[in-house]
Design a protein around this motif. Structure first.
Motif, short mmCIF file in Angstrom:
data_model
loop_
_atom_site.label_atom_id
_atom_site.label_comp_id
_atom_site.label_asym_id
_atom_site.label_seq_id
_atom_site.Cartn_x
_atom_site.Cartn_y
_atom_site.Cartn_z
N GLN A 135 12.53 13.58 -7.33
CA GLN A 135 10.56 14.52 -8.32
C GLN A 135 10.81 15.87 -7.87
O GLN A 135 10.01 16.87 -9.29
N ALA A 164 1.23 8.07 5.75
CA ALA A 164 2.69 7.33 4.98
C ALA A 164 2.65 7.93 3.91
O ALA A 164 4.01 8.64 3.31
N GLU A 165 2.41 7.92 3.15
CA GLU A 165 1.79 8.39 1.67
C GLU A 165 2.47 10.46 1.89
O GLU A 165 3.01 10.82 1.47
N LEU A 167 -2.34 4.58 6.35
CA LEU A 167 -1.53 4.68 4.63
C LEU A 167 -1.66 5.99 3.92
O LEU A 167 -0.62 6.61 2.80
N THR A 178 12.46 5.76 1.04
CA THR A 178 11.67 6.16 -0.24
C THR A 178 10.80 7.79 -0.37
O THR A 178 11.75 7.88 -1.53
N MET A 199 12.66 2.44 5.11
CA MET A 199 12.04 1.36 4.68
C MET A 199 10.93 2.88 3.90
O MET A 199 11.16 4.02 2.10
N ARG A 200 10.12 3.25 4.16
CA ARG A 200 9.15 4.90 4.48
C ARG A 200 10.10 5.76 3.63
O ARG A 200 9.54 6.41 2.96
N SER A 214 1.51 3.68 -3.30
CA SER A 214 1.24 5.56 -3.22
C SER A 214 2.63 6.65 -3.26
O SER A 214 2.54 7.46 -4.08
N TYR A 215 4.50 5.81 -3.16
CA TYR A 215 5.10 6.72 -3.63
C TYR A 215 5.30 6.24 -4.70
O TYR A 215 5.77 6.98 -5.85
N LEU A 233 3.93 3.15 11.02
CA LEU A 233 3.96 2.30 10.23
C LEU A 233 5.86 2.39 10.28
O LEU A 233 6.60 3.30 10.86
N LEU A 248 5.72 11.96 1.70
CA LEU A 248 7.24 12.04 0.65
C LEU A 248 6.00 13.68 0.70
O LEU A 248 7.13 14.33 0.45
N GLY A 263 0.44 -1.35 -0.10
CA GLY A 263 0.29 -0.06 -0.25
C GLY A 263 0.75 1.21 0.04
O GLY A 263 0.83 2.34 -1.14
N VAL A 264 1.70 1.22 0.75
CA VAL A 264 2.54 2.05 1.13
C VAL A 264 3.46 3.10 0.01
O VAL A 264 3.05 3.76 -1.04
N LEU A 265 4.01 1.53 -1.25
CA LEU A 265 4.94 1.70 -1.85
C LEU A 265 4.09 2.16 -3.48
O LEU A 265 4.67 2.68 -4.35
N LEU A 285 12.71 9.23 -3.20
CA LEU A 285 11.80 9.72 -4.76
C LEU A 285 11.48 11.35 -4.74
O LEU A 285 11.92 11.37 -5.36
#
Lengths: 337, 337, 337
Positions: free
Chosen positions: B61, B316-317, B313, B53, B49-50, A103-104, B292, B320, A99-101, B57
Motif C-alpha cells: 500500500q 489488530a487493524e 479487532l 498480512t 497471520m496478522r 479490516s485488512y 490475538l 497495519l 474480522g481481522v482480515l 499488505l
C-alpha cells in the motif's frame, strides 16, 4: 448486503453469463487497473497450484495485491465451530480471523476441503459459511465441497467449443484414483451443466458412488426447469453414446466416508473406470476435460490427454479469466468492454 | 547510524507519539507511494497471520515490495551464535543472511520466538540483536521476547478510546492457556503502558508468573518517572477494580521454563484466570483487548469477545497502520499530512 | 523457437558477456519497467533464500510479478517421467504443469535438486528438461545438477576483481560438510571458469571426489579451446599456489551416490579440507568466494569469511543483477543503457 461467491446456486444463469462474457474480454485484454489499491487474502487450508497462481496473478493483473495465507502451516490453526471451549489445536476462532482480515483486505478467498470423517457434518460446508457469516467483505469459494470457480472455467470452455450448450449431452464420469477424493468438482459439474440446460448424465460404478442428494436433486430440478434430461447410468456404452462433452472426476463413495479401507475394497474393482480412446470413440466427437491435477493412465490415458479433443489445459487457463471477472464483479468494477 | 525498531525502549514517548499520529493519518489515507522501488524482507521463524498480512499488505500500500521468507521451512536454517563450528542443523550464519539480505532489500523484519529451553539464554534476544548487528539496513522486530509493533497498535487503540491515557488504570491480566506461551506480548504490555504514564497493574496467579525482572523494573521506573503507579496483584477484585483498560495474555511461568510438564502442574490450577463478564463488571467500564490469536472460552469468554467493550479487532487493524508509519519513519519518508 | 536458460553450455561466451554487461548496468539502475504486465512462476522443489528473494524482488524491480510455488508442499507433487501409470505420490504430470503455467505466466523458473539415489538417472537432469520440453515459455534453471544463475553471479564477481580473466588461475576446492551435497555448484564452477578461458584447477581429496565426466570433459575442452590449462589436484600446496581466485564447495562422492553411510566413511577423513588463512596465504593474493549457504568453521574459517578477500556477499548480491539481466534477455527486452 455483501455479495459473496460461495456457490453458483446463489447466482442466476444470466449473471453467470455476464461474468463469462467479461472473462472472454479479459482473455484478450489481461492487464487492467480496476483494482488498484485493492487487496485479497487467499486462505489455503489445502494445497493448490492452479488456484493459487491464477488468483495471485489475476489480482496483480487487475492492479491489486494478493496475500497468500496457509493457516495451520504458516499461520495459526482456525476453529470454525461456534460456542466452543477452544482447548484443541486451533489457536484462533473464525470470528476473529474473518474480522481481522476484513479490516485488512477487500476480499477473502478460502480453500477448505472437507475433513473426510463425517459427511453429515462436511456436507454443511461450515468453514466457508462461517467465514462468510463473520466477514464484512466478499468471500470467494476456492473449493470446499463444491468448486464454483472451476464451474465457471468449465462452462467458459464448453461454450467456446459447443457454442449453444442447451440440450447438448454432458457426461460426468467417475474415474478410478488410488485415494478417496473430494466430491467437490463432481458436485460442481452437475450444478453448472444443469444450470445451463445441458442434458446431464452421471456415470458411476454403482449406487455407492452417487453424489449427495442435494446435488442430484438440484441438478434434476435445474435440468427440468430447462427442459433438459438428467440421467444416472452405470453403463459405459449408453452413457458415452452421443455425448458432446465428457467430464471426468474421481471421488470417494459417500456410504464409506471416513472409512478409507472399506471404501478402497469397493473402489479397487473399478480400475477400468478410466477414460480412454475406445470410450471416447463412442461419443459424438465429444471434447474431454478434467479439472486437474490428473494422474495420467489412472484417470485418463495418455492417448486421451494428448488428443486434440482434450481441452483440460484450456479449462485451466480459463480459471484465470473467470476469477478476474468474478473479482471485478464482487468489487462492483464493471469492465468497459 | 542505522535506525532499527527492536524495542520501544530505544524510542522516546514523543517519537512514538509521532508514529501514532502518522498511523492515524494512514488509517484514513491507506494508499501512498512513498516507498515505490523499496523492499522489505519478512523473516518468519514462527507462524503468523496478522503480522504477515499487515506487513505484506502495508508495504504494498506504500508502493513497495515485501518478500516473505521462512528459514528452516522454505529457506535454510540459520545459526545465530558467533564463533561456532557449524556442525548442527543450521546451514547458514546470521552474518551472511544479514549481509545478503541487506544487499537485496531496504529493510529486514524478523519474527524469532525464544527457544523455550533456557530463559537465561532467551532473555538476551540474541537472534534479533545478531541480525541488527550484521545488517546494514533497518531491522524491525515482528515479535521475539517482546512485540513492539503490537505495543504501538495497543497504544493507538487505547488512545482512541481513553483520549488522555496518563494515570488511567491499565490492567495486564494473565490468563490460562493449554500451553506455556511466550512472555513477549506481556512484557510489551508493561513497557508501553508505563512509557505512556498509565497506572499499571500486573495481575497473575502467584510469584511464579511474574515476568522477567528487566520488564518489571523498567515498567516500575517508567511509571515512577511519569508520576504513575505500578502494582503487582494476585487478587481479581482489587486488580479489576476501577480499571480503564484490561489487557489479557497467557504466558508460561519462568521458573519452570524449559520444563513444560512441571509448568503445567502449576498452571492447571488456574483455569479460572479467564476474562469473563463478571470480572469486567468490576471495572470502570473498561475496554478489553488481546493481541490475538485468542482461544475463546479459555482466555476470554464469548460474552467478553462479542461485547462492545472488546476492541481486539481494532487493535489488530491498527497493526497495519502503525507498521506502515514505522516503515516510513525508518526509511526517512515523512508523510505530508 | 523458445529461448531457455538451462545451462551456460547452450550460450556463447559473447552472449553471456552481454548479460553480464547489462547486469552491471542494472546494479547501478535497479528500478526498471520493461516487464510491466509480465510474470514468472518460481517452482521450488527445494529450499531457497537467495534465489527466491533475488528472483521475486528482481521481477518486481522490473515491473513484473513473481509467483512462488512449492510443489509437494503447498502445491501438488509432480511426475516428471513419460509413459507412466501414475499410481505413486505425484498427483500431476509435468506436461500439465508446464502447459497450465505456460498459459498463466511468461517465464517459468525451477529449482529441482537431484533425488540422490542413482546418479545415472540424476545426471540426465530430466526434471528441468521435461519442463522445458513441455513449456511454451522460457524456462530458467534455479539449480538442478548445475546452477547457471550462480555461474553468472560468480563470473560477474570474478571480472570485477580480476579485470581480465583469461589465463588467471581459478581453483575449485572441495570442502568438508556433514552431508553429501549436490555437485551442482561445483559442476557450474568448472563450466563457467573454463568457458571464460581461466586456468582451472579442481582440488579434491581423491578420485572418489571427481565430478561427473561430462563436466570434467567439457571444462577440459573449453580450457583447451581458450588456450588455458585444466588440472586435477589432490594436493593443497600445488593447487593453492599462485591462485587468483579460490572457489569452495562441498559435494558427495559420486561412486557412493545413494549410499550416504558409505560415503560418510570416505568423507569423514577429510575434515581438513576447510579453507583457512594458511591455505589462502599460499595464493597470489586470491579472492575467495562460495555460493552460500556456508557452514562457518566447517567449509571455511571465520578468518576467511571475515577477510577483505572474501567476496561471497558480493557474489550473492550479483545474483539479483544477473538474473534480472537474464529475464530481460529471455523476454527480448533489451536495456537502453
Amino acid at each position: 448486503m455483501i455479495k459473496h461467491f460461495l456457490s453458483t446456486e446463489d447466482w442466476s444463469q444470466q449473471d453467470l453469463n455476464q461474468i463469462l462474457n467479461e472473462a472472454g474480454y479479459l482473455k484478450e485484454h489481461p492487464i487492467q487497473n480496476n483494482l488498484a489499491g485493492k487487496s485479497i487474502a487467499l486462505l489455503f487450508l489445502n494445497p493448490s497450484m492452479r488456484t493459487r497462481t491464477s488468483f495471485e496473478l489475476g489480482m496483480q493483473q487487475l492492479g491489486g495485491t494478493a496475500i497468500v495465507l496457509q493457516p495451520g502451516q504458516d499461520a495459526w490453526g482456525i476453529e470454525f465451530e461456534s460456542d466452543v471451549v477452544m482447548d484443541g489445536n486451533a489457536e484462533e476462532h473464525i470470528k476473529e480471523v474473518a474480522g481481522v482480515l476484513s479490516s485488512y483486505v477487500d476480499m477473502i478467498a478460502i480453500r477448505a476441503f472437507p475433513a473426510f470423517q463425517d459427511w453429515q457434518v462436511d456436507r454443511l460446508d461450515h468453514k466457508i459459511t462461517g467465514l462468510a457469516k463473520h466477514a464484512s467483505v466478499p468471500v470467494i469459494n476456492m473449493e470446499t465441497i463444491i468448486h464454483p470457480c472451476q464451474e465457471l472455467a468449465l462452462m467458459m470452455t464448453i461454450k467456446n467449443h459447443l457454442k449453444t450448450v442447451k440440450r447438448k449431452k454432458f457426461v460426468l464420469t467417475w474415474t478410478y484414483h488410488p485415494k478417496p477424493l473430494n466430491t467437490a468438482v463432481a458436485n460442481s459439474g452437475l450444478l453448472i451443466s444443469s444450470k445451463f440446460g445441458m442434458d446431464v448424465t452421471l456415470l458411476c460404478p454403482n449406487k455407492h458412488y452417487l453424489l449427495d442428494s442435494h446435488y442430484l436433486d438440484t441438478a434434476q430440478a435445474q435440468c427440468q426447469a430447462n427442459g433438459a434430461n438428467f440421467e444416472i447410468s452405470h453403463d459405459f456404452e449408453t452413457a458415452y453414446a452421443d455425448a458432446d462433452f465428457v467430464y471426468a472426476k474421481s471421488w470417494g463413495a459417500l456410504p464409506f466416508y471416513g472409512d478409507p479401507k472399506a471404501e478402497f475394497e469397493q473402489r479397487k474393482q473399478f480400475k477400468h473406470f478410466r477414460v480412454d480412446g475406445a470410450k471416447m470413440a463412442l461419443t459424438n466427437q465429444a471434447k474431454f476435460s478434467h479439472c486437474l491435477p490428473l494422474r495420467r493412465n489412472i484417470k485418463a490415458s495418455d492417448e486421451v490427454m494428448d488428443a486434440d479433443y482434450c481441452v483440460a489445459l484450456e479449462e485451466a487457463e480459463n480459471r484465470l479469466h473467470v476469477q478476474k471477472a468474478m473479482m471485478l464483479n464482487l468489487m462492483n468494477q464493471p469492465i468497459n468492454m
